[in-house]
Design an enzyme around this catalytic site. Structure first.
Site, PDB file in Angstrom:
ATOM      1  N   ARG A  40       5.947   3.153 -14.325  1.00 29.98           N
ATOM      2  CA  ARG A  40       4.597   2.762 -14.731  1.00 29.98           C
ATOM      3  C   ARG A  40       4.379   2.941 -16.236  1.00 29.98           C
ATOM      4  O   ARG A  40       3.637   2.170 -16.853  1.00 29.98           O
ATOM      5  CB  ARG A  40       3.559   3.553 -13.932  1.00 29.98           C
ATOM      6  N   LYS A 204       1.443   3.218   7.711  1.00 29.22           N
ATOM      7  CA  LYS A 204       0.100   2.835   8.151  1.00 29.22           C
ATOM      8  C   LYS A 204      -0.099   1.323   8.209  1.00 29.22           C
ATOM      9  O   LYS A 204      -0.036   0.641   7.192  1.00 29.22           O
ATOM     10  CB  LYS A 204      -0.940   3.454   7.215  1.00 29.22           C
ATOM     11  N   GLY A 356       4.377   2.085  -4.029  1.00 25.22           N
ATOM     12  CA  GLY A 356       5.115   3.164  -4.689  1.00 25.22           C
ATOM     13  C   GLY A 356       6.304   3.643  -3.893  1.00 25.22           C
ATOM     14  O   GLY A 356       7.377   3.902  -4.445  1.00 25.22           O
ATOM     15  N   GLY A 380      -2.094   0.455  -2.875  1.00 24.37           N
ATOM     16  CA  GLY A 380      -3.291  -0.057  -2.223  1.00 24.37           C
ATOM     17  C   GLY A 380      -3.871  -1.263  -2.936  1.00 24.37           C
ATOM     18  O   GLY A 380      -4.368  -2.197  -2.301  1.00 24.37           O
TER      19      GLY A 380
END
Length: 399
Positions: A40, A204, A356, A380
């Site tokens: 990043r 998830k 990530g 997200g």
């Protein structure tokens, strides 16, 4: 709606002698007071370098993790050191402010010379950042003449530095990293070249539903591994033992399987164990009651690799590891997918990576981010963008 302005839309002289507030995402992994994964930071270098070379005074702002108050274990000072190493080749003056607001910080901002860079301390040392507090937002805005957002991965949040602060500027610009994210993810969301393959893993399903609802109708093949696959397998009537499932999303998985049965491909064998112990076995179809799935098995690896290899010259989007890859014995599935993605890229396929964990999985697999078309810095945020959800940090740039 007004179009977003990009950093190259202005004449080079426009930036000379101006103070520029750049929201970057330096939320990286810091271990033993040193940065251990710097993707990043590297992603922000083109924007920083571009502004420095044009005589701007650059003020960088970021968060790091989720500190409770001014917890120096979450200080950006190690990031400042890493950034200094990266910028040393073009003699930029790198400074670090021990706070993101306050008189000492204001003095440092006012003391900047053309071409200097100042990194502010962790924005989240103040709860006002996440509350989008107007007073806090205005304090940040008072530092600069121009606002630049180069932090796609935080642009789904209406925080001070990503939204509130930008409201105080007449000139709001997208940096290079943000522009690249918008370019590739818009292509993926709106018009991916075909054949289009989705490779979905991770834990998830609930975080991915919006994106999947948007992308499933466009996809030709959907490969689902990782913990996400156990909810689908249970919805299909298989026993998944004690594997992680999301009971609340079984109806959604059942409907997705019904609507897209011709394209969804689930694991046909699994590496299973008792509570992630080193003793594992391979099972096909049903997973025993007292065991959990921790990785896809060899037959599934072969099947997924075949599908990725035979994608043609289309598009592949991969989000989420295929298992508990942090443990070596359960990393084969993830490593195999990473290598298959790299090979697809070298054949000319557009390969996009999101999340990530997926970037970390690539690193463990020995696959460079240069061996894919695009690595999204957002987790997200990437999924929210692909779902067509509101992106406050991007929408504010259009005002």
């Amino acid at each position: 709606m007004e179009q977003i302005k990009f950093i190259t839309d202005f004449d080079d002289r426009f930036y000379l002698n101006k103070k520029i507030f750049v929201r970057v995402d330096f939320n990286v992994t810091v271990k033993d007071n040193a940065v251990s994964e710097d993707y990043r930071i590297r992603s922000a270098i083109p924007t920083i370098e571009y502004l420095v070379k044009r005589g701007a005074k650059v003020i960088l702002a970021s968060h790091l993790d989720r500190p409770s108050g001014k917890d120096l274990r979450h200080s950006l000072r190690p990031v400042s050191k890493k950034l200094g190493e990266m910028l040393s080749s073009f003699n930029a003056g790198i400074n670090f402010a021990d706070d993101c607001i306050g008189k000492d910080t204001i003095d440092m901002v006012n003391g900047l010379k053309n071409g200097d860079v100042l990194l502010l301390e962790n924005l989240r040392f103040y709860s006002e950042e996440e509350k989008n507090d107007p007073v806090f937002s205005e304090k940040l805005a008072n530092y600069a003449d121009i606002y630049v957002n180069d932090a796609f991965s935080t642009s789904h949040r209406k925080h001070s530095s990503t939204y509130g602060t930008a409201q105080y500027f007449d000139t709001k610009i997208a940096g290079f990293s943000l522009a690249q994210e918008l370019q590739y993810l818009s292509l993926l969301r709106e018009n991916p070249s075909t054949p289009f393959t989705l490779v979905i893993g991770g834990v998830k399903i609930k975080d991915k539903i919006g994106a999947l609802n948007h992308l499933l109708p466009k996809a030709d093949k959907v490969l689902i591994g990782g913990a996400a696959s156990y909810t689908f397998l249970k919805a299909k009537g298989y026993s998944v033992g004690d594997s992680l499932i999301e009971e609340d999303y079984l109806p959604w998985a059942t409907k997705a399987l019904g609507d897209h049965s011709d394209k969804i491909i689930l694991p046909i064998d699994h590496k299973v164990a008792h509570d992630n112990s080193s003793q594992y076995q391979i099972v096909e179809a049903d997973i025993p009651k007292n065991m959990k799935g921790f990785d896809i098995g060899d037959k599934t690896i072969q099947k997924f690799s075949f599908e990725i290899h035979n994608n043609g010259l289309g598009t592949i989007f991969w989000n989420g590891p295929m298992g508990y890859f942090e443990k070596e014995i359960f990393s084969n599935g993830t490593k195999s997918v990473a290598v298959s993605m790299a090979l697809a890229y070298w054949r000319g396929v557009k390969t996009l990576i999101g999340g990530g964990d997926t970037l970390e999985a690539m690193k463990i697999s020995g696959v460079s981010e240069k061996e894919v078309t695009h690595v999204s810095t957002g987790g997200g945020a990437t999924l929210r963008f692909l779902a067509g959800d509101e992106m406050p940090g991007i929408d504010i740039l259009r005002d």
